[in-house]
Motif scaffolding. Structure first.
Motif, short mmCIF file in Angstrom:
data_model
loop_
_atom_site.label_atom_id
_atom_site.label_comp_id
_atom_site.label_asym_id
_atom_site.label_seq_id
_atom_site.Cartn_x
_atom_site.Cartn_y
_atom_site.Cartn_z
N PHE A 6 0.42 -1.05 0.13
CA PHE A 6 0.12 0.41 0.09
C PHE A 6 0.24 1.42 0.46
O PHE A 6 0.54 2.07 -0.56
CB PHE A 6 -0.79 0.26 1.17
CG PHE A 6 -1.83 1.51 1.03
CD1 PHE A 6 -3.15 1.29 0.59
CD2 PHE A 6 -1.23 2.39 1.89
CE1 PHE A 6 -3.53 1.79 0.73
CE2 PHE A 6 -2.86 3.56 1.80
CZ PHE A 6 -3.84 3.09 1.69
N ALA A 7 2.14 1.03 0.69
CA ALA A 7 3.18 2.58 1.31
C ALA A 7 3.75 3.04 -0.15
O ALA A 7 3.80 4.27 -0.85
CB ALA A 7 3.88 2.15 2.46
N LEU A 84 -1.03 -7.83 -6.81
CA LEU A 84 -1.65 -7.31 -7.75
C LEU A 84 -0.91 -6.44 -8.86
O LEU A 84 0.12 -6.07 -7.53
CB LEU A 84 -2.95 -5.69 -7.36
CG LEU A 84 -4.52 -6.71 -7.17
CD1 LEU A 84 -5.01 -5.15 -6.65
CD2 LEU A 84 -4.88 -7.22 -8.12
N GLY A 85 -0.25 -6.23 -10.22
CA GLY A 85 0.49 -5.66 -11.05
C GLY A 85 0.08 -3.78 -9.34
O GLY A 85 -1.04 -3.10 -9.14
N TYR A 86 1.39 -3.00 -9.84
CA TYR A 86 1.40 -1.65 -9.74
C TYR A 86 0.06 -0.82 -9.74
O TYR A 86 -0.72 -0.33 -9.74
CB TYR A 86 2.37 -1.28 -9.86
CG TYR A 86 2.37 0.95 -9.20
CD1 TYR A 86 2.80 0.93 -7.88
CD2 TYR A 86 2.12 1.61 -10.67
CE1 TYR A 86 2.33 1.97 -7.66
CE2 TYR A 86 2.32 3.10 -10.29
CZ TYR A 86 2.13 3.59 -8.54
OH TYR A 86 2.41 4.60 -8.49
N ASP A 87 -0.40 -1.00 -11.14
CA ASP A 87 -1.28 0.07 -11.77
C ASP A 87 -2.51 0.23 -10.89
O ASP A 87 -3.60 0.40 -11.43
CB ASP A 87 -1.51 0.17 -13.43
CG ASP A 87 -0.32 0.63 -14.05
OD1 ASP A 87 0.49 1.01 -13.57
OD2 ASP A 87 -0.01 -0.03 -15.29
N ASP A 88 -2.50 -1.77 -11.05
CA ASP A 88 -3.89 -2.14 -10.46
C ASP A 88 -4.19 -1.85 -8.90
O ASP A 88 -5.37 -1.69 -8.52
CB ASP A 88 -4.16 -3.18 -10.35
CG ASP A 88 -4.63 -4.30 -11.83
OD1 ASP A 88 -5.50 -3.55 -12.86
OD2 ASP A 88 -3.75 -4.88 -12.10
N ARG A 89 -3.37 -1.97 -8.31
CA ARG A 89 -2.94 -1.00 -7.20
C ARG A 89 -3.98 0.02 -6.45
O ARG A 89 -4.33 0.24 -6.02
CB ARG A 89 -1.50 -1.21 -6.19
CG ARG A 89 -1.03 -3.20 -6.21
CD ARG A 89 0.31 -2.76 -5.62
NE ARG A 89 1.02 -3.87 -5.34
CZ ARG A 89 1.90 -4.50 -5.07
NH1 ARG A 89 3.14 -3.57 -4.82
NH2 ARG A 89 2.76 -5.43 -4.82
N ALA A 90 -3.09 1.21 -7.88
CA ALA A 90 -2.97 2.36 -8.41
C ALA A 90 -4.69 2.80 -7.82
O ALA A 90 -5.15 3.45 -7.96
CB ALA A 90 -1.80 2.96 -9.01
N THR A 91 -5.17 1.80 -8.88
CA THR A 91 -6.14 2.35 -9.07
C THR A 91 -7.73 1.72 -8.25
O THR A 91 -8.69 2.05 -7.87
CB THR A 91 -7.05 1.08 -10.50
OG1 THR A 91 -5.94 1.46 -11.58
CG2 THR A 91 -8.59 1.03 -11.03
N LEU A 92 -7.62 0.28 -7.48
CA LEU A 92 -7.95 0.08 -6.03
C LEU A 92 -7.58 1.22 -5.20
O LEU A 92 -8.72 1.36 -4.73
CB LEU A 92 -7.35 -1.43 -5.63
CG LEU A 92 -8.13 -1.60 -4.51
CD1 LEU A 92 -9.77 -1.97 -4.55
CD2 LEU A 92 -7.25 -3.18 -4.09
#
Length: 176
Positions: A6-7, A84-92
């Motif tokens: 998350f961080a 999750l990949g970075y882009d999916d983490r950011a979207t979530l």
């Protein structure tokens, strides 16, 4: 690991070692995790420490639902958010912090503390953090203290004196 991921999504950093799964590695510099985000989050002074396990569990639940909705298959070796990949983490995270999300306040707090760890080293003495090479303070060009550990700025911050010094101000800056 989930909170590290998350961080790292808030202020990305370089992977700490080749198999690092929590750090997505989308940046060549140290990020929030190396700056001490988990140390700050766990500090009782933040008030969020007791909620970290439930927030981590909730985040993994949201990651699982997100992956199902996006048709993604998550690796079982790591927690769902970490998978999750970075882009999916950011979207979530954008969804979780969006206005109207009933859980928004908790996620925004995690974002704020992840940022504070990087931008201010809020969990450390500033002088010690700089001496130890704190990545956020160094990247921002935060000035080192004088040899006595105090900061004094010979040039005015706005390039000019904003007010005359009060006649009773001592050399240390205190009023008499």
């Amino acid at each position: 690991m989930t909170l590290e991921a998350f961080a790292d999504t808030i202020i990305p950093g370089v992977k700490r070692f080749p198999g690092d799964r929590a750090i997505a590695g989308v940046c060549d510099d140290a990020g929030s995790v190396e700056a001490g985000a988990l140390e700050l989050l766990a500090d009782p002074a933040t008030g969020v420490a007791p909620a970290l396990v439930p927030l981590s569990q909730m985040l993994n639940g949201h990651a699982t639902a997100y992956a199902e909705g996006a048709g993604l298959t998550l690796d079982d070796d790591v927690p769902p958010f970490v998978a999750l990949g970075y882009d999916d983490r950011a979207t979530l995270i954008a969804e979780l912090t969006a206005p109207g999300n009933p859980e928004r306040d908790g996620w925004v707090l995690l974002c704020m503390f992840s940022t504070m760890a990087f931008d201010t080293a809020a969990h450390r003495s500033t002088a010690e953090a700089i001496a130890d090479g704190h990545p956020g303070l160094i990247q921002m060009g935060f000035a080192e203290p004088n040899s006595d550990g105090l900061w004094r700025f010979p040039d005015y911050g706005y390039g000019r004196e904003l007010a005359k010094r009060h006649p009773n101000t001592t050399e240390s800056g205190s009023p008499e």
